[in-house]
Design an enzyme around this catalytic site. Structure first.
Site, PDB file in Angstrom:
ATOM      1  N   GLN A 104     -39.629  93.726  41.710  1.00 41.43           N
ATOM      2  CA  GLN A 104     -39.569  94.829  42.674  1.00 41.43           C
ATOM      3  C   GLN A 104     -38.376  95.735  42.403  1.00 41.43           C
ATOM      4  O   GLN A 104     -38.512  96.928  42.152  1.00 41.43           O
ATOM      5  CB  GLN A 104     -39.454  94.274  44.099  1.00 41.43           C
ATOM      6  CG  GLN A 104     -40.683  93.554  44.586  1.00 41.43           C
ATOM      7  CD  GLN A 104     -40.549  93.119  46.045  1.00 41.43           C
ATOM      8  OE1 GLN A 104     -39.519  93.317  46.698  1.00 41.43           O
ATOM      9  NE2 GLN A 104     -41.601  92.520  46.581  1.00 41.43           N
ATOM     10  N   GLU A 164     -27.896  96.650  44.028  1.00 36.71           N
ATOM     11  CA  GLU A 164     -28.273  95.316  44.510  1.00 36.71           C
ATOM     12  C   GLU A 164     -27.038  94.418  44.562  1.00 36.71           C
ATOM     13  O   GLU A 164     -25.961  94.811  44.099  1.00 36.71           O
ATOM     14  CB  GLU A 164     -29.343  94.701  43.592  1.00 36.71           C
ATOM     15  CG  GLU A 164     -30.663  95.460  43.672  1.00 36.71           C
ATOM     16  CD  GLU A 164     -31.706  94.983  42.676  1.00 36.71           C
ATOM     17  OE1 GLU A 164     -31.389  94.159  41.813  1.00 36.71           O
ATOM     18  OE2 GLU A 164     -32.845  95.455  42.768  1.00 36.71           O
ATOM     19  N   HIS A 211     -33.750  83.072  45.437  1.00 39.07           N
ATOM     20  CA  HIS A 211     -33.578  84.413  45.995  1.00 39.07           C
ATOM     21  C   HIS A 211     -33.356  84.269  47.494  1.00 39.07           C
ATOM     22  O   HIS A 211     -34.088  83.535  48.157  1.00 39.07           O
ATOM     23  CB  HIS A 211     -34.811  85.275  45.706  1.00 39.07           C
ATOM     24  CG  HIS A 211     -34.550  86.739  45.880  1.00 39.07           C
ATOM     25  ND1 HIS A 211     -34.321  87.311  47.104  1.00 39.07           N
ATOM     26  CD2 HIS A 211     -34.455  87.747  44.973  1.00 39.07           C
ATOM     27  CE1 HIS A 211     -34.111  88.614  46.948  1.00 39.07           C
ATOM     28  NE2 HIS A 211     -34.181  88.903  45.661  1.00 39.07           N
ATOM     29  N   ARG A 235     -26.137  86.494  44.538  1.00 34.93           N
ATOM     30  CA  ARG A 235     -27.244  85.737  45.100  1.00 34.93           C
ATOM     31  C   ARG A 235     -26.936  84.281  45.435  1.00 34.93           C
ATOM     32  O   ARG A 235     -27.413  83.750  46.431  1.00 34.93           O
ATOM     33  CB  ARG A 235     -28.348  85.729  44.053  1.00 34.93           C
ATOM     34  CG  ARG A 235     -29.584  86.286  44.567  1.00 34.93           C
ATOM     35  CD  ARG A 235     -30.506  86.507  43.437  1.00 34.93           C
ATOM     36  NE  ARG A 235     -30.852  87.909  43.440  1.00 34.93           N
ATOM     37  CZ  ARG A 235     -31.735  88.426  42.630  1.00 34.93           C
ATOM     38  NH1 ARG A 235     -32.317  87.683  41.724  1.00 34.93           N
ATOM     39  NH2 ARG A 235     -32.021  89.690  42.702  1.00 34.93           N
ATOM     40  N   HIS A 252     -36.616  81.316  42.449  1.00 34.11           N
ATOM     41  CA  HIS A 252     -36.944  82.674  41.992  1.00 34.11           C
ATOM     42  C   HIS A 252     -36.826  82.852  40.479  1.00 34.11           C
ATOM     43  O   HIS A 252     -37.647  83.516  39.865  1.00 34.11           O
ATOM     44  CB  HIS A 252     -35.979  83.625  42.709  1.00 34.11           C
ATOM     45  CG  HIS A 252     -36.141  85.070  42.373  1.00 34.11           C
ATOM     46  ND1 HIS A 252     -37.280  85.771  42.681  1.00 34.11           N
ATOM     47  CD2 HIS A 252     -35.308  85.953  41.762  1.00 34.11           C
ATOM     48  CE1 HIS A 252     -37.148  87.031  42.285  1.00 34.11           C
ATOM     49  NE2 HIS A 252     -35.969  87.158  41.704  1.00 34.11           N
ATOM     50  N   ARG A 310     -27.519  84.513  37.479  1.00 34.32           N
ATOM     51  CA  ARG A 310     -27.912  85.833  36.964  1.00 34.32           C
ATOM     52  C   ARG A 310     -27.607  86.945  37.965  1.00 34.32           C
ATOM     53  O   ARG A 310     -27.902  86.821  39.157  1.00 34.32           O
ATOM     54  CB  ARG A 310     -29.414  85.850  36.667  1.00 34.32           C
ATOM     55  CG  ARG A 310     -29.958  87.212  36.314  1.00 34.32           C
ATOM     56  CD  ARG A 310     -31.422  87.135  35.993  1.00 34.32           C
ATOM     57  NE  ARG A 310     -32.218  86.823  37.165  1.00 34.32           N
ATOM     58  CZ  ARG A 310     -32.839  87.731  37.918  1.00 34.32           C
ATOM     59  NH1 ARG A 310     -32.740  89.022  37.624  1.00 34.32           N
ATOM     60  NH2 ARG A 310     -33.561  87.356  38.945  1.00 34.32           N
TER      61      ARG A 310
HETATM   62  P1  FAD Z   1     -43.622  86.668  32.597  1.00 30.13           P
HETATM   63  O1  FAD Z   1     -43.704  88.094  32.995  1.00 30.13           O
HETATM   64  O2  FAD Z   1     -43.559  85.653  33.678  1.00 30.13           O
HETATM   65  O3  FAD Z   1     -44.889  86.373  31.676  1.00 30.13           O
HETATM   66  C1  FAD Z   1     -45.142  85.083  31.213  1.00 30.13           C
HETATM   67  C2  FAD Z   1     -46.357  85.143  30.301  1.00 30.13           C
HETATM   68  O4  FAD Z   1     -46.488  83.912  29.614  1.00 30.13           O
HETATM   69  C3  FAD Z   1     -47.690  85.364  31.015  1.00 30.13           C
HETATM   70  O5  FAD Z   1     -48.462  86.270  30.269  1.00 30.13           O
HETATM   71  C4  FAD Z   1     -48.355  83.986  30.981  1.00 30.13           C
HETATM   72  O6  FAD Z   1     -49.771  84.016  30.951  1.00 30.13           O
HETATM   73  C5  FAD Z   1     -47.824  83.477  29.656  1.00 30.13           C
HETATM   74  N1  FAD Z   1     -47.823  82.025  29.538  1.00 30.13           N
HETATM   75  C6  FAD Z   1     -47.061  81.117  30.186  1.00 30.13           C
HETATM   76  N2  FAD Z   1     -47.351  79.875  29.780  1.00 30.13           N
HETATM   77  C7  FAD Z   1     -48.332  79.992  28.850  1.00 30.13           C
HETATM   78  C8  FAD Z   1     -49.065  79.078  28.068  1.00 30.13           C
HETATM   79  N3  FAD Z   1     -48.879  77.752  28.157  1.00 30.13           N
HETATM   80  N4  FAD Z   1     -49.999  79.551  27.215  1.00 30.13           N
HETATM   81  C9  FAD Z   1     -50.246  80.879  27.119  1.00 30.13           C
HETATM   82  N5  FAD Z   1     -49.569  81.793  27.833  1.00 30.13           N
HETATM   83  C10 FAD Z   1     -48.630  81.350  28.690  1.00 30.13           C
HETATM   84  N6  FAD Z   1     -35.981  90.659  37.364  1.00 30.13           N
HETATM   85  C11 FAD Z   1     -35.327  91.839  37.269  1.00 30.13           C
HETATM   86  O7  FAD Z   1     -34.570  92.060  36.316  1.00 30.13           O
HETATM   87  N7  FAD Z   1     -35.505  92.803  38.216  1.00 30.13           N
HETATM   88  C12 FAD Z   1     -36.322  92.635  39.289  1.00 30.13           C
HETATM   89  O8  FAD Z   1     -36.472  93.529  40.109  1.00 30.13           O
HETATM   90  C13 FAD Z   1     -36.995  91.398  39.427  1.00 30.13           C
HETATM   91  N8  FAD Z   1     -37.796  91.162  40.495  1.00 30.13           N
HETATM   92  C14 FAD Z   1     -38.506  89.989  40.541  1.00 30.13           C
HETATM   93  C15 FAD Z   1     -39.394  89.777  41.603  1.00 30.13           C
HETATM   94  C16 FAD Z   1     -40.162  88.637  41.644  1.00 30.13           C
HETATM   95  C17 FAD Z   1     -41.125  88.418  42.787  1.00 30.13           C
HETATM   96  C18 FAD Z   1     -40.031  87.659  40.623  1.00 30.13           C
HETATM   97  C19 FAD Z   1     -40.859  86.418  40.659  1.00 30.13           C
HETATM   98  C20 FAD Z   1     -39.142  87.853  39.586  1.00 30.13           C
HETATM   99  C21 FAD Z   1     -38.372  89.017  39.538  1.00 30.13           C
HETATM  100  N9  FAD Z   1     -37.479  89.237  38.487  1.00 30.13           N
HETATM  101  C22 FAD Z   1     -36.815  90.426  38.410  1.00 30.13           C
HETATM  102  C23 FAD Z   1     -37.429  88.338  37.342  1.00 30.13           C
HETATM  103  C24 FAD Z   1     -38.308  88.939  36.231  1.00 30.13           C
HETATM  104  O9  FAD Z   1     -39.427  89.582  36.811  1.00 30.13           O
HETATM  105  C25 FAD Z   1     -38.800  87.890  35.258  1.00 30.13           C
HETATM  106  O10 FAD Z   1     -37.729  87.099  34.834  1.00 30.13           O
HETATM  107  C26 FAD Z   1     -39.413  88.562  34.038  1.00 30.13           C
HETATM  108  O11 FAD Z   1     -40.440  89.449  34.428  1.00 30.13           O
HETATM  109  C27 FAD Z   1     -39.978  87.509  33.098  1.00 30.13           C
HETATM  110  O12 FAD Z   1     -40.687  88.153  32.081  1.00 30.13           O
HETATM  111  P2  FAD Z   1     -41.288  87.290  30.901  1.00 30.13           P
HETATM  112  O13 FAD Z   1     -41.918  88.255  29.964  1.00 30.13           O
HETATM  113  O14 FAD Z   1     -40.267  86.376  30.382  1.00 30.13           O
HETATM  114  O15 FAD Z   1     -42.393  86.365  31.603  1.00 30.13           O
HETATM  115  C1  SIN Z   2     -35.107  91.889  43.801  1.00 31.50           C
HETATM  116  O1  SIN Z   2     -35.736  92.948  43.782  1.00 31.50           O
HETATM  117  O2  SIN Z   2     -34.382  91.526  44.732  1.00 31.50           O
HETATM  118  C2  SIN Z   2     -35.223  90.990  42.639  1.00 31.50           C
HETATM  119  C3  SIN Z   2     -34.317  91.451  41.612  1.00 31.50           C
HETATM  120  C4  SIN Z   2     -34.114  90.394  40.581  1.00 31.50           C
HETATM  121  O3  SIN Z   2     -34.635  89.282  40.684  1.00 31.50           O
HETATM  122  O4  SIN Z   2     -33.370  90.704  39.654  1.00 31.50           O
END
Ligand code: FAD
Ligand code: SIN
Length: 536
Positions: free
Chosen positions: A46, A128, A256, A303, A364, A399
């Site tokens: 978000q 934030e 979170h 946090r 989170h 973080r």
């Molecule tokens: P993800 O986006 O989680 O993608 C994981 C991928 O791996 C998916 O495609 C899934 O299908 C695949 N996968 C997993 N296991 C397997 C498997 N065994 N086989 C095949 N595929 C697999 N961070 C910020 O910096 N700013 C924010 O505002 C923020 N807001 C957030 C809000 C929420 C609600 C949440 C939950 C997190 C937030 N975070 C934020 C953290 C951040 O969103 C995540 O850390 C980041 O998006 C992770 O990206 P990623 O590409 O590592 O994994």
């Molecule tokens: C949030 O929007 O509060 C999430 C931000 C983050 O996880 O970095």
């Protein structure tokens, strides 16, 4: 089936997609994801992505600097970040943001029509917890969905990238699968690709690659209350654990402070920290502010501090939620700036322009993960990791908000640059002698309840004993309970045809075990690891 590619990518969140776009001009790329392509934490982000874009100017909008962002990251990390990694990541941020924009991602800008402010037309920046300046680029309150959209569209346009949904990576392939004994002391463990379950046909395929990237996201589902989507089951970390690779910092699970209290809903809906950045304040059930008892930065403290304060207030009062009061922000700004949260809360009868929002902490983000070097390479050769599944050293003990999306794009870039160099080596061929997966003698487990019930038990154990506040006794109790669950599940695994649910359960158990093990080994209170039995 057997497949051969140059670059294999597991995961289609921000890390996997941005890496794929970079390596695609140099070879054939295959991205596997276990559900729909857009399902992962990225889509739910978000608040936004932290970056200092005008580090050379010195007034107004430009009062920020790389040094301030570096300092904020180090302070949030509680003194155990890798300083060089912090500096590198923060200085690289403007280039990576420019690339996201080139891929087609839209960040909000300050309106320019009828606006004489010097900031008109520039990126609209939020603030934030733990940030000393306004430096969060965002797209309303659904930044992650916009990033995922932009990157997925760019990936679909690229002729060298194949993206396959419903493909569940089970294990990475190493010398172990060629019949060699591999331990964590074996030098030169190499990755040859992965075995993956095709969830549409239930067939286990062999994917051979010259270079593999794990971008499998987090492990929030180790806990019963989490903001992370159901796919966040720590699969990448568990695979590297089984392959005897190096993992680090898993005791630092970030909770979170403000997820929406709506007990029946899974995952828990997030109330972004940007709302506190805009002026919302935490209050107890009587409507009194309480953060002054814990930290001079009040509701905008990092946090770990805010989550612990809420946890403590909840324990003292015996209540299962507190409030976030956003009414002071004003109706227009709330509805226009936080449309997703406004609509969500309204759907459960909470009008955030008039009512306080019921909140509680939720698991989170996992700060630890697969240990990687500056190039994003793990201890296993030709296996890279980026995004939430990786541990780079950026976050230390905790973080800083909105540094996760940033870390993902920076390390996807670094990993891509290194992988491109790596495959220039003609000696690096796919390992054709790898055998196919052997599923002989397995029977279909017809008792799903064994899996679903065990998962619930695991999540409750972790929430109750290995949560925001820990103790030696709680960790010991969790370890003992987990042992039983582990033995039962391994027994099931050895007899059953492999399914996605069983595989995820094994991965969650492995992650829980690693969190407890690392928490027990950490003999000081630092960052997110807090035990009543330790002093600092
Ligand atoms: P993800 O986006 O989680 O993608 C994981 C991928 O791996 C998916 O495609 C899934 O299908 C695949 N996968 C997993 N296991 C397997 C498997 N065994 N086989 C095949 N595929 C697999 N961070 C910020 O910096 N700013 C924010 O505002 C923020 N807001 C957030 C809000 C929420 C609600 C949440 C939950 C997190 C937030 N975070 C934020 C953290 C951040 O969103 C995540 O850390 C980041 O998006 C992770 O990206 P990623 O590409 O590592 O994994
Ligand atoms: C949030 O929007 O509060 C999430 C931000 C983050 O996880 O970095």
């Amino acid at each position: 089936m057997r497949y051969e590619v140059d670059f294999l990518v597991i995961g289609s969140g921000i890390a996997g997609l941005s890496y794929a776009l970079k390596v695609a001009p140099y070879g054939k790329v295959c991205i596997l994801c276990k559900g729909n392509a857009d399902e992962g934490s990225t889509r739910y982000a978000q608040g936004g992505i932290a970056a200092v874009l005008n580090a050379t100017s010195d007034a107004g909008y430009d009062s920020d600097s790389f040094d301030k962002h570096i300092q904020d990251t180090l302070v949030a990390g509680d003194g155990i970040c890798d300083r060089e990694v912090v500096e590198m990541t923060i200085r690289e941020a403007p280039d990576r943001i420019r690339e996201l924009v080139q891929y087609g991602v839209n960040f909000d800008r300050v309106p320019s029509v009828g606006n004489n402010s010097p900031d008109a037309g520039r990126f609209d920046l939020h603030r934030e917890g733990g940030h000393s300046e306004f430096r969060i680029l965002h797209h309303k309150d659904n930044t992650g969905a916009e990033i995922e959209r932009g990157l997925l569209e760019a990936v679909h346009r690229h002729p060298n990238i194949e993206l396959k949904e419903n493909q569940f990576a089970i294990d990475i392939i190493t010398q172990h699968h060629l019949g060699q004994r591999v331990t964590k002391h074996t030098p030169g463990i190499e990755c040859y690709g992965v075995y993956a379950l095709d969830c549409d046909t239930n067939r286990i395929d062999t994917y051979l690659a010259r270079v593999t990237l794990l971008a499998t996201g987090g492990m929030g589902n180790v806990y019963s209350t989490t903001t992370t989507p159901v796919i966040s089951t720590g699969d990448g970390v568990a695979m590297v654990h089984r392959a005897r690779g190096v993992l680090s910092d898993l005791e630092f699970m970030q909770f979170h402070p403000t997820s929406l209290y709506n007990p029946a809903e899974k995952p828990a809906f997030l109330i972004t920290e940007a709302m506190r950045g805009a002026g919302a304040v935490l209050k107890d059930r009587e409507g009194n502010e309480f953060m002054q008892k814990y930290d001079s930065r009040l509701s905008l403290a990092p946090r770990d501090i805010v989550a612990r304060a809420i946890d403590n207030e909840m324990k003292i009062s015996g209540k299962d939620y507190l409030y976030l009061d956003a009414r002071g922000i004003g109706k227009k700004q709330l509805i226009e700036g936080f449309p997703t949260i406004y609509a969500k809360c309204l759907s459960i009868g909470v009008d955030i322009t008039r009512d306080m929002i019921p909140i509680r902490p939720a698991a989170h983000y996992q700060c630890g993960g697969i240990k990687v070097d500056r190039n994003g390479e793990s201890s296993i050769r030709n296996l890279y990791a980026a995004g939430e599944c990786a541990c780079t050293g950026l976050h230390g003990g905790n973080r800083l908000a909105s540094n996760s999306l940033l870390e993902a794009v920076v390390y996807a870039h670094n990993a891509a640059m290194s992988a491109i160099e790596r495959i220039k080596d003609d000696g690096l061929k796919v390992k054709r002698e790898v055998p196919d997966w052997n599923a002989e003698g397995m029977v279909l487990n017809e008792e799903m309840v064994l899996i679903t019930q065990t998962k619930k038990e695991l999540q409750e154990i972790m929430w109750n004993y290995v949560g925001i506040v820990r103790s030696d006794l709680r960790l010991q109790r969790a370890f003992d309970r987990l042992n039983l669950i582990f033995r039962e599940t391994e027994d099931l695994y050895n007899r059953s045809v492999l399914t996605e649910e069983l595989s995820e359960l094994r991965n969650l158990i492995a992650c829980a075990y690693l969190i407890i093990k690392m928490a027990r080994a950490r003999r000081e209170n630092v960052g997110l690891h807090y035990s009543i039995d330790l002093v600092r």
